[in-house]
Design a protein around this motif. Structure first.
Motif, PDB file in Angstrom:
ATOM      1  N   ARG A 177      60.829   2.402  21.255  1.00  0.00           N
ATOM      2  CA  ARG A 177      60.890   3.757  21.730  1.00  0.00           C
ATOM      3  C   ARG A 177      60.489   4.974  20.283  1.00  0.00           C
ATOM      4  NH1 ARG A 177      66.383   2.767  25.084  1.00  0.00           N
ATOM      5  NH2 ARG A 177      65.392   2.106  26.855  1.00  0.00           N
ATOM      6  N   HIS A 178      61.125   4.605  19.585  1.00  0.00           N
ATOM      7  CA  HIS A 178      61.160   5.216  18.033  1.00  0.00           C
ATOM      8  C   HIS A 178      59.767   5.747  17.819  1.00  0.00           C
ATOM      9  CE1 HIS A 178      61.998   6.281  13.664  1.00  0.00           C
ATOM     10  NE2 HIS A 178      62.207   7.212  14.482  1.00  0.00           N
ATOM     11  N   ALA A 179      58.804   4.368  17.798  1.00  0.00           N
ATOM     12  CA  ALA A 179      57.491   4.537  17.569  1.00  0.00           C
ATOM     13  C   ALA A 179      56.882   5.376  18.358  1.00  0.00           C
ATOM     14  CB  ALA A 179      56.922   3.228  17.447  1.00  0.00           C
ATOM     15  N   LEU A 180      57.140   5.326  19.433  1.00  0.00           N
ATOM     16  CA  LEU A 180      56.456   6.336  20.646  1.00  0.00           C
ATOM     17  C   LEU A 180      56.927   7.735  20.152  1.00  0.00           C
ATOM     18  CD1 LEU A 180      54.732   6.660  23.158  1.00  0.00           C
ATOM     19  CD2 LEU A 180      56.655   6.351  24.592  1.00  0.00           C
ATOM     20  N   TYR A 181      57.913   7.886  20.018  1.00  0.00           N
ATOM     21  CA  TYR A 181      58.605   9.235  19.615  1.00  0.00           C
ATOM     22  C   TYR A 181      57.956   9.919  18.625  1.00  0.00           C
ATOM     23  CZ  TYR A 181      62.446  12.565  19.028  1.00  0.00           C
ATOM     24  OH  TYR A 181      63.207  13.739  18.520  1.00  0.00           O
ATOM     25  N   GLU A 182      57.653   8.964  17.672  1.00  0.00           N
ATOM     26  CA  GLU A 182      56.914   9.477  16.229  1.00  0.00           C
ATOM     27  C   GLU A 182      55.753   9.949  16.406  1.00  0.00           C
ATOM     28  OE1 GLU A 182      58.893   8.031  12.287  1.00  0.00           O
ATOM     29  OE2 GLU A 182      57.731   6.386  13.332  1.00  0.00           O
ATOM     30  N   ARG A 183      54.924   9.103  17.526  1.00  0.00           N
ATOM     31  CA  ARG A 183      53.492   9.442  17.711  1.00  0.00           C
ATOM     32  C   ARG A 183      53.405  10.566  18.396  1.00  0.00           C
ATOM     33  NH1 ARG A 183      53.613   3.991  18.901  1.00  0.00           N
ATOM     34  NH2 ARG A 183      53.304   4.251  21.112  1.00  0.00           N
ATOM     35  N   TYR A 184      54.254  10.794  19.344  1.00  0.00           N
ATOM     36  CA  TYR A 184      54.240  12.115  20.150  1.00  0.00           C
ATOM     37  C   TYR A 184      54.317  13.601  19.167  1.00  0.00           C
ATOM     38  CZ  TYR A 184      55.791  15.358  23.531  1.00  0.00           C
ATOM     39  OH  TYR A 184      56.234  16.749  24.283  1.00  0.00           O
ATOM     40  N   TYR A 237      55.871  11.061  25.194  1.00  0.00           N
ATOM     41  CA  TYR A 237      54.887   9.995  25.888  1.00  0.00           C
ATOM     42  C   TYR A 237      53.562   9.747  24.867  1.00  0.00           C
ATOM     43  CZ  TYR A 237      53.195  14.962  27.137  1.00  0.00           C
ATOM     44  OH  TYR A 237      52.807  16.213  26.999  1.00  0.00           O
ATOM     45  N   GLU A 238      52.712   9.023  25.366  1.00  0.00           N
ATOM     46  CA  GLU A 238      51.810   8.353  24.489  1.00  0.00           C
ATOM     47  C   GLU A 238      50.662   9.340  24.347  1.00  0.00           C
ATOM     48  OE1 GLU A 238      49.983   6.875  21.759  1.00  0.00           O
ATOM     49  OE2 GLU A 238      51.100   5.377  22.585  1.00  0.00           O
ATOM     50  N   PRO A 239      50.209  10.075  23.083  1.00  0.00           N
ATOM     51  CA  PRO A 239      49.466  11.211  22.985  1.00  0.00           C
ATOM     52  C   PRO A 239      47.838  10.810  23.503  1.00  0.00           C
ATOM     53  CG  PRO A 239      50.142  10.527  21.176  1.00  0.00           C
ATOM     54  CD  PRO A 239      51.130   9.656  21.847  1.00  0.00           C
ATOM     55  N   GLU A 240      47.692   9.326  23.116  1.00  0.00           N
ATOM     56  CA  GLU A 240      46.349   9.010  23.516  1.00  0.00           C
ATOM     57  C   GLU A 240      46.106   9.106  25.114  1.00  0.00           C
ATOM     58  OE1 GLU A 240      45.964   4.959  21.769  1.00  0.00           O
ATOM     59  OE2 GLU A 240      45.959   5.818  19.904  1.00  0.00           O
ATOM     60  N   GLU A 241      47.030   9.212  25.941  1.00  0.00           N
ATOM     61  CA  GLU A 241      46.949   9.182  27.277  1.00  0.00           C
ATOM     62  C   GLU A 241      47.003  10.398  27.942  1.00  0.00           C
ATOM     63  OE1 GLU A 241      46.191   6.503  29.222  1.00  0.00           O
ATOM     64  OE2 GLU A 241      46.488   4.861  27.891  1.00  0.00           O
ATOM     65  N   ALA A 242      46.475  11.586  27.275  1.00  0.00           N
ATOM     66  CA  ALA A 242      46.357  12.915  27.697  1.00  0.00           C
ATOM     67  C   ALA A 242      46.023  13.107  29.226  1.00  0.00           C
ATOM     68  CB  ALA A 242      45.958  13.765  26.929  1.00  0.00           C
ATOM     69  N   ALA A 249      55.752   6.411  28.169  1.00  0.00           N
ATOM     70  CA  ALA A 249      56.555   7.428  28.283  1.00  0.00           C
ATOM     71  C   ALA A 249      58.100   7.143  28.652  1.00  0.00           C
ATOM     72  CB  ALA A 249      56.162   8.549  29.398  1.00  0.00           C
ATOM     73  N   VAL A 250      58.647   7.909  27.734  1.00  0.00           N
ATOM     74  CA  VAL A 250      60.443   8.086  28.256  1.00  0.00           C
ATOM     75  C   VAL A 250      60.788   9.399  28.561  1.00  0.00           C
ATOM     76  CG1 VAL A 250      62.604   7.668  27.044  1.00  0.00           C
ATOM     77  CG2 VAL A 250      60.666   6.116  26.437  1.00  0.00           C
ATOM     78  N   ALA A 251      61.388   9.371  29.766  1.00  0.00           N
ATOM     79  CA  ALA A 251      61.864  10.751  30.207  1.00  0.00           C
ATOM     80  C   ALA A 251      63.426  10.609  30.226  1.00  0.00           C
ATOM     81  CB  ALA A 251      61.597  11.170  31.744  1.00  0.00           C
ATOM     82  N   MET A 294      64.391   6.986  31.448  1.00  0.00           N
ATOM     83  CA  MET A 294      63.314   6.505  32.286  1.00  0.00           C
ATOM     84  C   MET A 294      62.127   5.947  31.819  1.00  0.00           C
ATOM     85  SD  MET A 294      63.774   9.238  35.435  1.00  0.00           S
ATOM     86  CE  MET A 294      62.547   8.463  36.412  1.00  0.00           C
ATOM     87  N   GLU A 295      61.773   4.813  31.794  1.00  0.00           N
ATOM     88  CA  GLU A 295      60.553   4.302  31.037  1.00  0.00           C
ATOM     89  C   GLU A 295      59.752   4.066  31.891  1.00  0.00           C
ATOM     90  OE1 GLU A 295      62.608   1.642  27.378  1.00  0.00           O
ATOM     91  OE2 GLU A 295      61.632   0.638  28.968  1.00  0.00           O
ATOM     92  N   LEU A 296      58.244   4.669  31.625  1.00  0.00           N
ATOM     93  CA  LEU A 296      57.067   4.582  32.254  1.00  0.00           C
ATOM     94  C   LEU A 296      55.945   3.540  31.497  1.00  0.00           C
ATOM     95  CD1 LEU A 296      58.312   7.236  33.124  1.00  0.00           C
ATOM     96  CD2 LEU A 296      55.996   8.045  33.278  1.00  0.00           C
ATOM     97  N   ARG A 297      55.846   2.430  32.126  1.00  0.00           N
ATOM     98  CA  ARG A 297      54.879   1.410  31.723  1.00  0.00           C
ATOM     99  C   ARG A 297      53.802   1.165  32.409  1.00  0.00           C
ATOM    100  NH1 ARG A 297      57.791  -1.474  27.631  1.00  0.00           N
ATOM    101  NH2 ARG A 297      59.665  -0.956  27.178  1.00  0.00           N
ATOM    102  N   THR A 298      52.812   0.597  31.872  1.00  0.00           N
ATOM    103  CA  THR A 298      51.533  -0.068  32.265  1.00  0.00           C
ATOM    104  C   THR A 298      51.720  -1.753  31.609  1.00  0.00           C
ATOM    105  OG1 THR A 298      50.250   0.737  30.723  1.00  0.00           O
ATOM    106  CG2 THR A 298      50.071   1.783  32.854  1.00  0.00           C
ATOM    107  N   GLY A 299      52.037  -2.495  32.568  1.00  0.00           N
ATOM    108  CA  GLY A 299      52.332  -3.748  31.904  1.00  0.00           C
ATOM    109  C   GLY A 299      53.485  -3.873  30.943  1.00  0.00           C
ATOM    110  N   PRO A 300      53.300  -4.295  29.849  1.00  0.00           N
ATOM    111  CA  PRO A 300      54.079  -4.403  28.820  1.00  0.00           C
ATOM    112  C   PRO A 300      54.094  -2.930  27.932  1.00  0.00           C
ATOM    113  CG  PRO A 300      52.361  -5.616  28.046  1.00  0.00           C
ATOM    114  CD  PRO A 300      52.228  -5.291  29.550  1.00  0.00           C
ATOM    115  N   ARG A 301      53.139  -2.151  28.201  1.00  0.00           N
ATOM    116  CA  ARG A 301      52.823  -0.975  27.289  1.00  0.00           C
ATOM    117  C   ARG A 301      53.782   0.174  27.562  1.00  0.00           C
ATOM    118  NH1 ARG A 301      47.723   2.958  26.771  1.00  0.00           N
ATOM    119  NH2 ARG A 301      48.012   3.906  24.630  1.00  0.00           N
ATOM    120  N   LEU A 302      54.659   0.702  26.806  1.00  0.00           N
ATOM    121  CA  LEU A 302      55.454   1.677  27.026  1.00  0.00           C
ATOM    122  C   LEU A 302      54.492   3.146  26.873  1.00  0.00           C
ATOM    123  CD1 LEU A 302      58.281   3.055  27.500  1.00  0.00           C
ATOM    124  CD2 LEU A 302      58.416   3.122  24.925  1.00  0.00           C
TER     125      LEU A 302
END
Length: 235
Positions: A106-113, A173-178, A155-157, A145-153
């Motif tokens: 979660r923290h890695a995603l938060y940092e990317r965002y 959320y994942e900035p690469e998935e705009a 977004a987190v709401a 609320m975790e949003l995933r496709t397969g194992p990939r996280l």
């Protein structure tokens, strides 16, 4: 009000406004040391307060009253055409209600965002302690609320659930998935969560008329705003 229900209210010192570079802001904050913040949270939400970490606050600026609390009327909400397309684009996403808190994923995603959306804004070097301090509180009724496709996280709401209202605290959320419009998708999932639980309101925090970062909230109709006379339907 009974004496046991009373709580102190503080006003912060002026600080930089997060929405207008040429303005300063101040907040009213319920006493963060009050022992009954969990009981105060729902009535505070109804009065337009917002949670950030362990603080319940309301903007109280001397020369500006732009921040307007808003909430979705869950029972009467119907997604518009754009929101229906968003749902269609994300049929492969699995949404799970999870225990709140820090972990490395979660923290890695938060940092990317933050690096993508708020570079240079003072939040983009968030450490683990910053994550915990901003998104969670020991007394708050929070789920992630975790949003995933397969194992990939993707977004987190961060979502607070009270008896008569759900608060959309923060979504990252994942900035690469705009192209997925994950912010919109997360709100639509929070609406469905409220529907499943029979909760009438989804609180979206503050709306600012004419501000480009706040305009998206207008699309979740019917939307109510809070005025000096109480909650009214947004025209």
């Amino acid at each position: 009000m009974r004496r046991s229900d009373q709580v102190r209210l503080f006003q912060t010192l002026p600080h930089a406004c997060g929405y207008y570079a040429d303005r300063t802001a101040q907040n009213l904050v319920l006493d963060p040391a009050a022992p009954n913040l969990d009981q105060l949270y729902e009535p505070a939400l109804e009065r337009g307060f917002r949670r950030a970490g362990g603080h319940l606050y309301f903007p109280h600026c001397a020369s500006c009253h732009a921040c307007t609390p808003c909430r979705i009327d869950v029972a009467n909400f119907r997604p518009d055409r754009s929101q229906r397309r968003c749902l269609q684009r994300n049929t492969d996403v699995v949404v799970t209600e999870c225990i709140p808190g820090y972990n490395r994923e979660r923290h890695a995603l938060y940092e990317r965002y933050l690096h993508s959306r708020h570079a240079g804004g003072g939040m983009d070097d968030a450490e683990a302690s910053d994550f915990r301090r901003f998104l969670t509180a020991p007394w708050s009724p929070t789920v992630f609320m975790e949003l995933r496709t397969g194992p990939r996280l993707l977004a987190v709401a961060v979502t607070d659930i009270c008896l008569n209202g759900i608060s959309a605290v923060y979504t990252f959320y994942e900035p690469e998935e705009a192209g997925r419009s994950l912010g919109t998708f997360a709100i639509l999932q929070q609406v469905e969560l409220a529907r499943r639980r029979g909760i009438p309101w989804l609180y979206l925090g503050f709306w600012i008329d004419g501000h480009p970062k706040m305009d998206y909230k207008r699309r979740f109709m019917p939307l109510q705003i809070r005025t000096a006379q109480g909650w009214i339907d947004m025209p």
